[in-house]
Write a protein that holds these residues in place. Structure first.
Motif, PDB file in Angstrom:
ATOM      1  N   VAL A  83       0.816  -1.212   0.000  1.00 13.60           N
ATOM      2  CA  VAL A  83       0.000   0.000   0.000  1.00 13.60           C
ATOM      3  C   VAL A  83       0.852   1.266   0.000  1.00 13.60           C
ATOM      4  N   GLN A  84       1.978   1.247   0.688  1.00 11.00           N
ATOM      5  CA  GLN A  84       2.816   2.442   0.748  1.00 11.00           C
ATOM      6  C   GLN A  84       3.200   2.942  -0.647  1.00 11.00           C
ATOM      7  N   PRO A  85       3.552   2.045  -1.594  1.00  2.95           N
ATOM      8  CA  PRO A  85       3.825   2.547  -2.949  1.00  2.95           C
ATOM      9  C   PRO A  85       2.619   3.240  -3.585  1.00  2.95           C
ATOM     10  N   LEU A  86       1.421   2.764  -3.284  1.00  2.00           N
ATOM     11  CA  LEU A  86       0.215   3.402  -3.801  1.00  2.00           C
ATOM     12  C   LEU A  86       0.011   4.775  -3.165  1.00  2.00           C
ATOM     13  N   ALA A  87       0.299   4.869  -1.867  1.00  2.00           N
ATOM     14  CA  ALA A  87       0.203   6.160  -1.181  1.00  2.00           C
ATOM     15  C   ALA A  87       1.238   7.132  -1.737  1.00  2.00           C
ATOM     16  N   ASP A  88       2.455   6.647  -1.966  1.00  2.00           N
ATOM     17  CA  ASP A  88       3.510   7.506  -2.520  1.00  2.00           C
ATOM     18  C   ASP A  88       3.135   8.017  -3.910  1.00  2.00           C
ATOM     19  N   ALA A  89       2.383   7.210  -4.639  1.00  2.00           N
ATOM     20  CA  ALA A  89       1.957   7.592  -5.991  1.00  2.00           C
ATOM     21  C   ALA A  89       0.685   8.433  -5.982  1.00  2.00           C
ATOM     22  N   GLY A  90       0.111   8.677  -4.797  1.00  2.00           N
ATOM     23  CA  GLY A  90      -1.085   9.500  -4.696  1.00  2.00           C
ATOM     24  C   GLY A  90      -2.381   8.795  -5.015  1.00  2.00           C
ATOM     25  N   ARG A  91      -2.360   7.468  -5.067  1.00  2.00           N
ATOM     26  CA  ARG A  91      -3.572   6.728  -5.419  1.00  2.00           C
ATOM     27  C   ARG A  91      -4.442   6.429  -4.204  1.00  2.00           C
ATOM     28  N   VAL A  92      -3.844   6.345  -3.022  1.00  2.00           N
ATOM     29  CA  VAL A  92      -4.593   6.108  -1.788  1.00  2.00           C
ATOM     30  C   VAL A  92      -4.116   7.092  -0.727  1.00  2.00           C
ATOM     31  N   VAL A  93      -4.955   7.262   0.307  1.00  2.00           N
ATOM     32  CA  VAL A  93      -4.631   8.179   1.398  1.00  2.00           C
ATOM     33  C   VAL A  93      -4.767   7.434   2.728  1.00  2.00           C
ATOM     34  N   PRO A  94      -3.689   7.302   3.506  1.00  2.00           N
ATOM     35  CA  PRO A  94      -3.807   6.688   4.832  1.00  2.00           C
ATOM     36  C   PRO A  94      -4.478   7.664   5.796  1.00  2.00           C
ATOM     37  N   LEU A  95      -5.390   7.158   6.632  1.00  2.00           N
ATOM     38  CA  LEU A  95      -6.140   8.023   7.538  1.00  2.00           C
ATOM     39  C   LEU A  95      -5.764   7.822   8.995  1.00  2.00           C
ATOM     40  N   MET A  96      -5.508   6.583   9.398  1.00  2.00           N
ATOM     41  CA  MET A  96      -5.119   6.356  10.796  1.00  2.00           C
ATOM     42  C   MET A  96      -4.500   4.979  10.929  1.00  2.00           C
ATOM     43  N   SER A  97      -3.743   4.803  11.994  1.00  2.00           N
ATOM     44  CA  SER A  97      -3.277   3.474  12.379  1.00  2.00           C
ATOM     45  C   SER A  97      -4.164   2.959  13.503  1.00  2.00           C
ATOM     46  N   LEU A  98      -4.074   1.679  13.760  1.00  2.00           N
ATOM     47  CA  LEU A  98      -4.805   1.118  14.902  1.00  2.00           C
ATOM     48  C   LEU A  98      -4.135   1.474  16.218  1.00  2.00           C
ATOM     49  N   GLY A  99      -2.849   1.835  16.151  1.00  2.00           N
ATOM     50  CA  GLY A  99      -2.121   2.201  17.348  1.00  2.00           C
ATOM     51  C   GLY A  99      -1.198   1.092  17.815  1.00  2.00           C
ATOM     52  N   ALA A 100      -0.594   1.303  18.974  1.00  2.00           N
ATOM     53  CA  ALA A 100       0.342   0.340  19.539  1.00  2.00           C
ATOM     54  C   ALA A 100       0.372   0.526  21.046  1.00  2.00           C
ATOM     55  N   LEU A 101       0.880  -0.481  21.727  1.00  2.00           N
ATOM     56  CA  LEU A 101       1.111  -0.398  23.162  1.00  2.00           C
ATOM     57  C   LEU A 101       2.606  -0.249  23.390  1.00  2.00           C
ATOM     58  N   ASP A 102       3.000   0.734  24.213  1.00  2.00           N
ATOM     59  CA  ASP A 102       4.422   0.907  24.483  1.00  2.00           C
ATOM     60  C   ASP A 102       4.890  -0.097  25.528  1.00  2.00           C
ATOM     61  N   ALA A 103       6.147   0.003  25.933  1.00  2.00           N
ATOM     62  CA  ALA A 103       6.726  -0.966  26.869  1.00  2.00           C
ATOM     63  C   ALA A 103       6.032  -0.961  28.221  1.00  2.00           C
ATOM     64  N   HIS A 104       5.296   0.110  28.521  1.00  2.00           N
ATOM     65  CA  HIS A 104       4.584   0.216  29.803  1.00  2.00           C
ATOM     66  C   HIS A 104       3.089  -0.084  29.653  1.00  2.00           C
TER      67      HIS A 104
END
Length: 355
Positions: free
Chosen positions: A209-230
């Motif tokens: 997907v990143q190549p598609l985003a770099d080419a302007g064909r798709v737009v990322p809106l959000m990530s699901l997130g992550a949990l840090d070490a704490h």
């Protein structure tokens, strides 16, 4: 070698998940059960790990992958539960779908995580994106449009449950087409104009997907997130510029997420992403034998060369070993009974799906 190069080489048989034995007296091979077919994300992860495991274990045994697909990963887990012996020559690599089936009481489940001993765990992440033709640049704009969006899903009780519940919590009206055979098919459907919104796990997004985003064909809106070490919510390290789901929820609703749906989402995220891939031996394997595997994965995690090679293939997530793997398993497989009931009721009400 980046992930696309690794996948191409692996599926062509160029990259073998083995290393030659160090002596003429070869160690007996190790079998690694993979719950999906060749070439998919779980297979690529296992193939990458297997090569390193072979090189790190004493006597460098051959590590052979055995792909057992079906039942949304439950067939492989059932096979492992029935066939793995105490000699420690069979491993199982699970994925989020394997965890969900056990957590939600899927009738196909004939395995119990309590019968297994964890060796290592691998977190992952995911990003939600839309075609640029939709004309939106943020999730808030997508919600404000007030229109139904279309989403292609493998299954409501698969890993897709995490983004689907998130989108509902944000206030989107999502029409879901169930029954796709892969996330690749969902991505192709979005590019072909069949779907308006999609998500991919981090490895799939970075490679496809990143190549598609770099080419302007798709737009990322959000990530699901992550949990840090704490254990605190943070942005996904694979997508540091993207707001994480809890941030977007606050932006749209002006408050933090709460209630049963938020508790369910957190439990599903921990089982499906914070410890998405896990490696197990049967609990009957002697402690000394299982410790060899745990130590091998610990050595891999500490090896700078392993980390450098893993990042473009799997994403910038740490391989969890030792006590961290134990803790990840405990968190992944914990769901309060009332939250389990809420989740099952939601699947029935929203999708007419009964796990």
């Amino acid at each position: 070698m980046n992930r696309r190069e690794f996948i191409a080489a692996a599926t062509a048989g160029v990259v073998a998940p083995v290393c030659a034995p160090a002596s003429a007296h070869a160690a007996q091979p190790i079998q690694w059960v993979v719950p999906f077919q060749e070439g998919g994300g779980t297979d690529v992860w296992a193939r990458f790990m297997a090569g390193w495991l072979s090189a790190t274990l004493p006597d460098r045994p051959e590590v052979r992958l055995l792909n057992v697909s079906g039942g949304n990963s439950t067939r492989a887990a059932n096979f492992f539960a029935a066939e793995a012996r105490a000699d420690g020559r069979m491993l199982l690599g699970t994925t989020g779908s394997t965890q969900f089936a056990a957590l939600l009481g899927d009738r196909r489940v004939q395995y119990d995580y309590a019968d297994w001993r964890i060796v290592a765990a691998q977190p992952s992440g995911g990003a939600i994106y839309v075609p640029s033709a939709l004309g939106v640049g943020s999730m808030a704009q997508l919600v404000a449009r007030g229109r139904t969006v279309h989403f292609g899903s493998i299954g409501a009780a698969s890993l897709d449950i995490v983004p689907l519940l998130a989108l509902e919590m944000l206030g989107l009206d999502v029409a879901v087409l169930l029954g796709l055979n892969s996330r690749n098919a969902a991505r192709a459907g979005l590019i072909g104009g069949e779907f308006d919104v999609d998500y991919q796990t981090s490895p799939g997004y970075l490679a496809q997907v990143q190549p598609l985003a770099d080419a302007g064909r798709v737009v990322p809106l959000m990530s699901l997130g992550a949990l840090d070490a704490h254990g605190r919510w943070a942005r996904d390290p694979a997508f540091p510029a993207l707001p994480a789901f809890p941030e977007v929820f606050r932006q749209i609703h002006g408050r933090d997420p709460d209630g049963a749906e938020w508790q369910a989402w957190q439990a599903l995220f921990r089982a499906g992403f914070a410890a998405q891939k896990m490696v197990f031996l049967p609990g009957s394997v002697p402690v000394a034998r299982s410790q060899l595997f745990r130590e091998a994965f610990s050595h891999m995690a500490a090896n700078p060369r392993f980390r450098d090679q893993a990042a473009p293939v799997l994403g910038p997530y740490p391989l969890l070993t030792g006590a961290r793997a134990d803790a990840a398993l405990a968190q992944a497989m914990t769901m309060a009974p009332d939250i389990r009931k809420w989740t099952r009721d939601w699947l029935e009400r929203r999708f007419r799906v009964t796990p």
